[in-house]
Design a protein around this motif. Sequence first.
Motif, PDB file in Angstrom:
ATOM      1  N   UNK A 259       0.817  -1.219   0.000  1.00 25.49           N
ATOM      2  CA  UNK A 259       0.000   0.000   0.000  1.00 25.49           C
ATOM      3  C   UNK A 259       0.846   1.263   0.000  1.00 25.49           C
ATOM      4  N   UNK A 260       1.997   1.247   0.717  1.00 23.91           N
ATOM      5  CA  UNK A 260       2.886   2.409   0.720  1.00 23.91           C
ATOM      6  C   UNK A 260       3.473   2.648  -0.672  1.00 23.91           C
TER       7      UNK A 260
ATOM      8  N   UNK B 270       7.467   0.137   8.682  1.00 23.39           N
ATOM      9  CA  UNK B 270       7.162  -1.257   8.348  1.00 23.39           C
ATOM     10  C   UNK B 270       8.448  -2.065   8.105  1.00 23.39           C
ATOM     11  N   UNK B 271       9.463  -1.441   7.503  1.00 25.89           N
ATOM     12  CA  UNK B 271      10.729  -2.134   7.314  1.00 25.89           C
ATOM     13  C   UNK B 271      11.407  -2.417   8.653  1.00 25.89           C
TER      14      UNK B 271
ATOM     15  N   UNK C 254      11.941  -1.450  -0.885  1.00 29.37           N
ATOM     16  CA  UNK C 254      11.060  -0.292  -0.668  1.00 29.37           C
ATOM     17  C   UNK C 254      11.837   0.885  -0.085  1.00 29.37           C
ATOM     18  N   UNK C 255      12.947   0.608   0.611  1.00 27.69           N
ATOM     19  CA  UNK C 255      13.736   1.693   1.209  1.00 27.69           C
ATOM     20  C   UNK C 255      14.312   2.617   0.148  1.00 27.69           C
ATOM     21  N   UNK C 256      15.082   2.125  -0.859  1.00 29.20           N
ATOM     22  CA  UNK C 256      15.591   3.054  -1.881  1.00 29.20           C
ATOM     23  C   UNK C 256      14.478   3.650  -2.754  1.00 29.20           C
ATOM     24  N   UNK C 257      13.390   2.890  -2.975  1.00 25.79           N
ATOM     25  CA  UNK C 257      12.284   3.438  -3.762  1.00 25.79           C
ATOM     26  C   UNK C 257      11.642   4.630  -3.058  1.00 25.79           C
TER      27      UNK C 257
ATOM     28  N   UNK D 193      19.961   8.915   5.891  1.00 28.14           N
ATOM     29  CA  UNK D 193      20.609   8.507   7.141  1.00 28.14           C
ATOM     30  C   UNK D 193      19.865   7.354   7.809  1.00 28.14           C
ATOM     31  N   UNK D 194      18.542   7.412   7.813  1.00 29.45           N
ATOM     32  CA  UNK D 194      17.767   6.315   8.413  1.00 29.45           C
ATOM     33  C   UNK D 194      17.957   5.026   7.615  1.00 29.45           C
ATOM     34  N   UNK D 195      18.006   5.164   6.274  1.00 30.21           N
ATOM     35  CA  UNK D 195      18.210   3.970   5.454  1.00 30.21           C
ATOM     36  C   UNK D 195      19.560   3.330   5.694  1.00 30.21           C
ATOM     37  N   UNK D 196      20.616   4.159   5.793  1.00 26.69           N
ATOM     38  CA  UNK D 196      21.955   3.624   6.056  1.00 26.69           C
ATOM     39  C   UNK D 196      22.017   2.973   7.437  1.00 26.69           C
TER      40      UNK D 196
END
Length: 419
Positions: free
Chosen positions: A47-48, A66-67, A89-92, A111-114
């Motif tokens: 959905x996201x 969610x991740x 979904x993180x890089x998208x 920063x949150x993704x790394x």
Amino acid sequence: MRRPPVSDIVLAMSGLVATVVEASLAEHYGWSWYVIVLVLVHAGLSGALLVRHTWRRTSFVATYLLLAALAAVIAVVPYNLGVSPMILCAPLSLYVVARHEPYRWGTAALLLGVAGTFVSPLHRLPGGLPTFWVPAMVLVLLGVYLWATGRRRTEVAYQRQLDAALAEREREASFRVAQAQADERARIARELHDIVAHSLAVVQVQASTGLALGTADAQRDALGNVRDASRAALAEVRSMVRGLRDAPTAGASDATLPGGPAAGATSAEADLTAVSGDLSRLRRLARTARDAGVDLDAHLPDDATLAAWQDAWPASVRLTVLRVVQEGLTNVLKHGGDRPRARLGVAASGERVRVEIANDRRASGGEPGYGLVGLRERVTLAGGVLEAGPDADGFRLTATIPVPQASGSPARPRPEEAR
């Protein structure tokens, strides 16, 4: 809400496929709590993805939460379930936020993704290769961030160029409108001055003459001249107002202009021809000046030459000639003293017409007006040159106006000057 783009719909459908795959775990492990949570997390990520562009910030926050839940569930599951493709979904989500949202949102997403990469399910990959996949994921996130911010800078720079070009066009349009308004005000001011000033000067001189002489005949003649001058001025004002309200159609001849000459016109109606430049008014202007007391030595072309000029010359040139003569004679009446004397000459040579009015007495002071200013503007607009100033004999006004050569127009005869 606007419709999601096709790319987001395809990604959401791919996420639903991954959700169905996760639901198939129930065949091996049963419907345990972690299977249910994994299915719900995958459905939420799908959905996201669907609202990735329409609700960017909401999609970003939901995706990262969610991740994080996905990483927590996989960390506590007693089995190695592998890595779900939904971690992409993180890089998208990072791409959309970094490209379209303010920079602080893109930086926070990077920063949150790394940081999340170091606790992601990549550490649960079978084969003991987390040292390769984790740096690879970090590089992917950094590359996506740089790509998105680069496109953002390009789009922002392009938009600024468009905004600057639009602002420049708006400024240019505003300037042109203001210039057109100023030109129109100047044109109307010139017309009003040329129409009213001459007639009022005649009225003033005739009224003063009638009062000074005091005889019944003198007063009767003065009142008759006042009547004729005021009638002519009123007719011209009405013609000008009619021309401003009802513009003539393109290509209309002088005869169809408001106030154009018409067969059988009365004396008042004939004055309407001033607006379209009827050169026969030259003789009427000279006669009016003489009736007002000016000792005028007029050298004007004969009727045949005037008629040839009337047919061959543009209305703008004819009207300019009339206004020069009108303004010059008006100045003679106003500044020529008790017994004004003047010389008037109108002659054409080649493709130019020359108008000269000489007064044998210099201007006797008084408040300066706008007549010569407007006349100079009018002559300049016609492509001519106006010279006005005192000379050895008094005051001289000279205008030289080019006459455009119309193709196929009849040859203009050389004017023969007649008293």
